[in-house]
Design an enzyme around this catalytic site. Structure first.
Site, PDB file in Angstrom:
ATOM      1  N   GLY A 326     -13.285   2.003  12.791  1.00  0.00           N
ATOM      2  CA  GLY A 326     -14.281   2.735  12.384  1.00  0.00           C
ATOM      3  C   GLY A 326     -15.002   1.980  11.915  1.00  0.00           C
ATOM      4  O   GLY A 326     -15.263   0.947  11.348  1.00  0.00           O
ATOM      5  N   ARG A 389     -10.303   2.870  20.017  1.00  0.00           N
ATOM      6  CA  ARG A 389      -9.415   2.818  20.760  1.00  0.00           C
ATOM      7  C   ARG A 389      -9.505   2.258  22.144  1.00  0.00           C
ATOM      8  O   ARG A 389      -8.849   2.343  23.017  1.00  0.00           O
ATOM      9  CB  ARG A 389      -9.430   4.371  21.250  1.00  0.00           C
ATOM     10  CG  ARG A 389      -9.586   5.662  20.468  1.00  0.00           C
ATOM     11  CD  ARG A 389      -8.488   6.566  20.740  1.00  0.00           C
ATOM     12  NE  ARG A 389      -9.072   7.587  19.522  1.00  0.00           N
ATOM     13  CZ  ARG A 389      -8.282   7.208  18.303  1.00  0.00           C
ATOM     14  NH1 ARG A 389      -8.329   6.189  17.587  1.00  0.00           N
ATOM     15  NH2 ARG A 389      -8.976   8.599  17.048  1.00  0.00           N
ATOM     16  N   ASP A 426      -8.154  -5.375  10.238  1.00  0.00           N
ATOM     17  CA  ASP A 426      -7.349  -5.977  10.574  1.00  0.00           C
ATOM     18  C   ASP A 426      -6.814  -5.845  12.377  1.00  0.00           C
ATOM     19  O   ASP A 426      -6.510  -6.601  12.658  1.00  0.00           O
ATOM     20  CB  ASP A 426      -6.027  -5.722   9.532  1.00  0.00           C
ATOM     21  CG  ASP A 426      -6.363  -4.218   9.792  1.00  0.00           C
ATOM     22  OD1 ASP A 426      -6.689  -3.093   9.689  1.00  0.00           O
ATOM     23  OD2 ASP A 426      -4.842  -3.493   8.521  1.00  0.00           O
ATOM     24  N   THR A 448     -14.257  -3.174   6.149  1.00  0.00           N
ATOM     25  CA  THR A 448     -13.720  -1.615   6.424  1.00  0.00           C
ATOM     26  C   THR A 448     -13.820  -1.823   4.867  1.00  0.00           C
ATOM     27  O   THR A 448     -14.549  -2.093   3.832  1.00  0.00           O
ATOM     28  CB  THR A 448     -11.941  -1.808   6.596  1.00  0.00           C
ATOM     29  OG1 THR A 448     -11.246  -0.760   5.622  1.00  0.00           O
ATOM     30  CG2 THR A 448     -11.355  -2.998   5.692  1.00  0.00           C
ATOM     31  N   ASP A 450     -11.810   0.711   3.661  1.00  0.00           N
ATOM     32  CA  ASP A 450     -10.538   0.486   2.723  1.00  0.00           C
ATOM     33  C   ASP A 450     -10.227  -0.593   1.986  1.00  0.00           C
ATOM     34  O   ASP A 450      -9.108  -1.007   1.115  1.00  0.00           O
ATOM     35  CB  ASP A 450      -9.477   0.965   4.421  1.00  0.00           C
ATOM     36  CG  ASP A 450      -9.564   1.755   4.628  1.00  0.00           C
ATOM     37  OD1 ASP A 450     -10.301   2.835   4.589  1.00  0.00           O
ATOM     38  OD2 ASP A 450      -8.828   1.593   5.843  1.00  0.00           O
ATOM     39  N   ASP A 452      -8.775  -3.732   2.786  1.00  0.00           N
ATOM     40  CA  ASP A 452      -7.951  -3.895   3.071  1.00  0.00           C
ATOM     41  C   ASP A 452      -7.194  -5.683   3.289  1.00  0.00           C
ATOM     42  O   ASP A 452      -6.592  -5.795   4.163  1.00  0.00           O
ATOM     43  CB  ASP A 452      -6.376  -3.044   3.323  1.00  0.00           C
ATOM     44  CG  ASP A 452      -7.307  -2.546   4.955  1.00  0.00           C
ATOM     45  OD1 ASP A 452      -8.307  -2.737   4.864  1.00  0.00           O
ATOM     46  OD2 ASP A 452      -6.862  -1.732   6.037  1.00  0.00           O
ATOM     47  N   ARG A 494      -6.452   4.432   3.589  1.00  0.00           N
ATOM     48  CA  ARG A 494      -5.260   4.277   4.728  1.00  0.00           C
ATOM     49  C   ARG A 494      -4.049   4.008   4.165  1.00  0.00           C
ATOM     50  O   ARG A 494      -3.325   4.133   2.930  1.00  0.00           O
ATOM     51  CB  ARG A 494      -5.389   3.323   5.583  1.00  0.00           C
ATOM     52  CG  ARG A 494      -6.026   3.572   7.213  1.00  0.00           C
ATOM     53  CD  ARG A 494      -5.588   2.789   8.382  1.00  0.00           C
ATOM     54  NE  ARG A 494      -6.181   0.984   7.966  1.00  0.00           N
ATOM     55  CZ  ARG A 494      -5.982   0.716   8.856  1.00  0.00           C
ATOM     56  NH1 ARG A 494      -5.380   0.604   9.972  1.00  0.00           N
ATOM     57  NH2 ARG A 494      -6.369  -0.612   8.510  1.00  0.00           N
TER      58      ARG A 494
HETATM   59  O1  F6P Z   1      -9.672   2.183   8.325  1.00  0.00           O
HETATM   60  C1  F6P Z   1     -10.845   3.013   8.044  1.00  0.00           C
HETATM   61  C2  F6P Z   1     -10.548   4.383   7.891  1.00  0.00           C
HETATM   62  O2  F6P Z   1     -11.746   4.908   7.174  1.00  0.00           O
HETATM   63  C3  F6P Z   1      -9.175   4.714   7.097  1.00  0.00           C
HETATM   64  O3  F6P Z   1      -9.705   5.099   5.534  1.00  0.00           O
HETATM   65  C4  F6P Z   1      -9.236   5.804   7.591  1.00  0.00           C
HETATM   66  O4  F6P Z   1      -7.179   6.194   7.665  1.00  0.00           O
HETATM   67  C5  F6P Z   1      -9.165   6.187   9.017  1.00  0.00           C
HETATM   68  O5  F6P Z   1      -9.972   4.540   9.461  1.00  0.00           O
HETATM   69  C6  F6P Z   1      -9.785   7.349   9.752  1.00  0.00           C
HETATM   70  O6  F6P Z   1      -9.721   6.087  10.817  1.00  0.00           O
HETATM   71  P1  F6P Z   1     -10.808   7.965  12.546  1.00  0.00           P
HETATM   72  O7  F6P Z   1     -12.340   7.202  12.844  1.00  0.00           O
HETATM   73  O8  F6P Z   1     -10.318   7.372  13.281  1.00  0.00           O
HETATM   74  O9  F6P Z   1     -10.919   9.207  11.624  1.00  0.00           O
END
Ligand code: F6P
Length: 660
Positions: A326, A389, A426, A448, A450, A452, A494
């Protein structure tokens, strides 16, 4: 039978040389010296001569055949065209100019050839290998080996000083050592104190240089053979054997474990025949040519060193950048900093589009220049695009999953990519670790929202996400208060509660729910009621998307928790409750100043990590410094909110409910 005494004598002296050898003096040199010492005090009689003669010639020819097993053409191909080209040029230049210098300094044709070849390729072994090909005289071989060995050791000792004085990077220094030092143990001695990466590149370059022995042996034997009568004498038998062994090795006919022991046997045979040469050495003749040989070796060494320095100082690296997973505000700032730091080093930079898709033929690999990164430092998103992906180890297309990592690595090699800087969370770091284990030169940059990722105080993108969420809570406050409502706001993260905790605390939320502290719905409702009783008729709940109630468990998929939670609060407290999911707003827009600076520092540090060859490492903030740590260590433990941290403690002490 008549040969036995002489062979036994050579074997005995060779055994002593073998036992006495060390990192700086190899058995080949010791064998010649010991042989010459014996010869000075005692001249072997006729009984010994047939064995000494056969040791000096035939056994050396057998050694040349066995050396062929180490010539793996596939390895040369894997070395990469640029490195291979560089090695070929250096070897050719040193051969030609070294030979010319030797002749100019008064050496005769064969001696000049021995000195030039020894210095261009791999010292003693190269001299020993071409000696029978050009039909060299024993004294000439002894002289060129003895003086090349001594001056070669001097070069090894001076190399680190030179590297430091010229400010070479670890990689440049490793390549220089591989190009100039004679023996692999000496390359290791000169490079290991600098860094593992330096030793790695030094060994590869050195082995590639040794492989040049093949073409040189063939070329010399053809050049000589041309003057011989009869086709059958065009190429000596042992050169044919050498080539056949090389072909067998490349074709995979020889088992992979065989070349190493064959190399040892070849070295032992060479030591044996060098003893024989030593036993035949005329020390006075050696002394006569000594001055000229020393001058020629110095000239050849200077040519080798000079041309190698030119190559390593002007060989730009080709680095590729990729952004995966992301997006997070600050990606463009990393790209900008890394590109500028790299091009200012005269490196070439490529951008792999959409994670690794660009290296799998599913998207482009583009050139990144100073112009490509102009004015992007403050922009959100990534100019390289990204995907969550595109795992090359589990590549999914039309419902079929395949491991395309080997293809990816081969494509990177074909593009001449020396290192990949992968900017990701990660998931991307786990991919980076596997690619690193498979031999790709990878440096990680943690990204990220997050926060994390272990090993770094924070990741860029987190501060921006928290600031966006804080602004949202600020806005919700006024409307919640006006309507005496409860508003539940869901944030990302997450399985980590950092965004929720930091947002809730900084924006004065009343309840903060995070995955690290499972919540009790009654406790949450009690907090809302308590505020009502105190005349505060509204409440703000910040809930992390991965939060879950006591008795529940964390699930792989996160999100969508705010709605059900709001309905329950309304049901249990009777208060009108609204909810919203902040969603991808947290990932968009301009990075904050903090994230821009952190991302920029990460980009610069990643390029420094490439220069230092810190493959498999990730840059990290360990305030106030940016450091590098092994990605493997980062992946060992995910980072989560510590329920005993001061942030949680402060929230509790301020009366904020954590739902437990
Ligand atoms: O890891 C970053 C993040 O924004 C998370 O906080 C969230 O759960 C996820 O990616 C959402 O991913 P997507 O881009 O698939 O909606």
């Amino acid at each position: 039978m008549t040969m036995l005494p002489g062979i036994a004598l050579c074997a005995a002296i060779a055994a002593v040389a073998w036992v006495l050898q060390g990192a700086y003096v190899d058995a080949i040199v010791l064998a010649i010296v010991l042989g010459a010492v014996v010869r000075t005090v005692w001249k072997p009689g006729d009984r010994w001569l047939p064995g000494i003669r056969i040791s000096g010639h035939f056994l050396l020819e057998v050694a040349v055949v066995l050396l062929g097993a180490s010539v793996d053409a596939a390895l040369i191909a894997r070395t990469g065209p640029r490195l291979l080209g560089g090695v070929i040029v250096i070897v050719a230049v040193t051969l030609v100019l070294g030979y010319a210098a030797g002749r100019a300094l008064g050496l005769h044709h064969r001696l000049a050839l021995l000195v030039a070849t020894g210095n261009a390729i791999c010292g003693n072994s190269a001299i020993a290998a071409i000696a029978p090909v050009i039909n060299a005289d024993g004294d000439d071989v002894a002289a060129s080996i003895a003086f090349t060995a001594v001056l070669g050791v001097a070069a090894v000792l001076g190399l680190p000083v030179l590297g430091r004085a010229l400010g070479l990077t670890d990689i440049q220094y490793g390549a220089l050592a591989g190009l100039t030092v004679y023996a692999v143990p000496q390359v290791l001695a000169a490079t290991l104190p600098i860094s593992a990466a330096s030793a790695q590149i030094g060994t590869i370059v050195k082995l590639t240089r040794v492989l040049m022995l093949g073409p040189v042996v063939i070329a010399l034997s053809l050049a000589r053979g041309g003057k011989r009568p009869g086709l059958h004498r065009l190429i000596p038998w042992f050169v044919v054997g050498f080539v056949l062994m090389g072909v067998a090795r490349t074709a995979g006919v020889l088992p992979a474990w065989l070349p190493a022991p064959l190399r040892t046997v070849a070295t032992m045979l060479t030591v044996l025949s060098m003893t024989a040469l030593g036993l035949a050495v005329d020390v006075r003749a050696l002394a006569r040519v000594g001055g000229r040989v020393i001058a020629s070796v110095i000239a050849a060494l200077a040519i080798l060193l000079g041309s190698s320095l030119l190559l390593v100082q002007h060989s730009e690296m080709r680095v590729a950048l990729s952004t995966g997973g992301g997006d997070a505000p600050g990606l463009n700032a990393v790209i900008r900093a890394a590109v500028l730091a790299a091009v200012n080093r005269d490196w070439e930079v490529l951008g792999i589009k959409r994670g690794f898709a660009g290296l799998l033929g599913e998207d482009d690999v583009v050139a990144l220049t100073r112009e490509s990164v102009r004015g992007i430092g403050h922009l959100g998103g990534t100019i390289l695009h990204t995907t969550n992906r595109g795992n090359p180890l589990k590549y999914e297309r039309a419902g079929i999953t395949t491991d395309r990592s080997d293809e990816l690595i081969a494509n990177a090699r074909n593009l001449g990519i020396d290192a990949v800087i992968t900017i990701g969370g990660d998931g991307s770091l786990a991919i980076a670790q596997r690619l690193h284990e498979k031999g790709l030169h990878v440096i990680g940059v943690p990204k990220t929202i997050d926060n994390d990722v272990s090993g770094t105080v924070t990741t860029f993108g987190f501060d921006t996400a928290v600031n966006t969420a804080i602004e949202a809570v600020d806005r919700l406050h006024t409307t919640a208060e006006s309507h005496d409502r409860v508003i539940v706001m869901e944030v990302m993260g997450r399985h980590a509660g950092f965004i929720a905790l930091h947002t809730g605390l900084a924006a004065s939320a009343d309840v903060i729910l995070i995955p690290e502290i499972p919540y009790d719905i009654d406790s949450v409702c009690e907090k809302v009621r308590e505020r009502d009783r105190a005349g505060r008729l509204f409440s703000i709940v910040v809930v992390a998307e991965g939060a879950y109630p006591t008795g529940g468990t964390a699930t792989a998929s996160v999100g969508g928790v705010a709605g059900p939670l709001a309905r329950l609060i309304q049901e249990k407290t009777g208060k009108e409750t609204r909810w919203l999911v902040l969603g991808h707003l947290q990932r968009g827009g301009m990075p904050t100043g903090y994230d821009r600076l952190l991302a920029t520092r990460f980009g610069g540090a990643a390029v420094r990590a490439v220069a230092a060859g810190k493959w498999g490492h990730m840059v990290a903030l360990q305030s106030p410094r940016i450091v590098t740590i092994p990605i493997e260590q980062v992946l060992a433990q995910p980072k989560r909110v510590d329920p005993r941290s001061d942030t949680v403690l402060t929230a509790r002490e301020m009366g904020i409910s954590l739902g437990d």
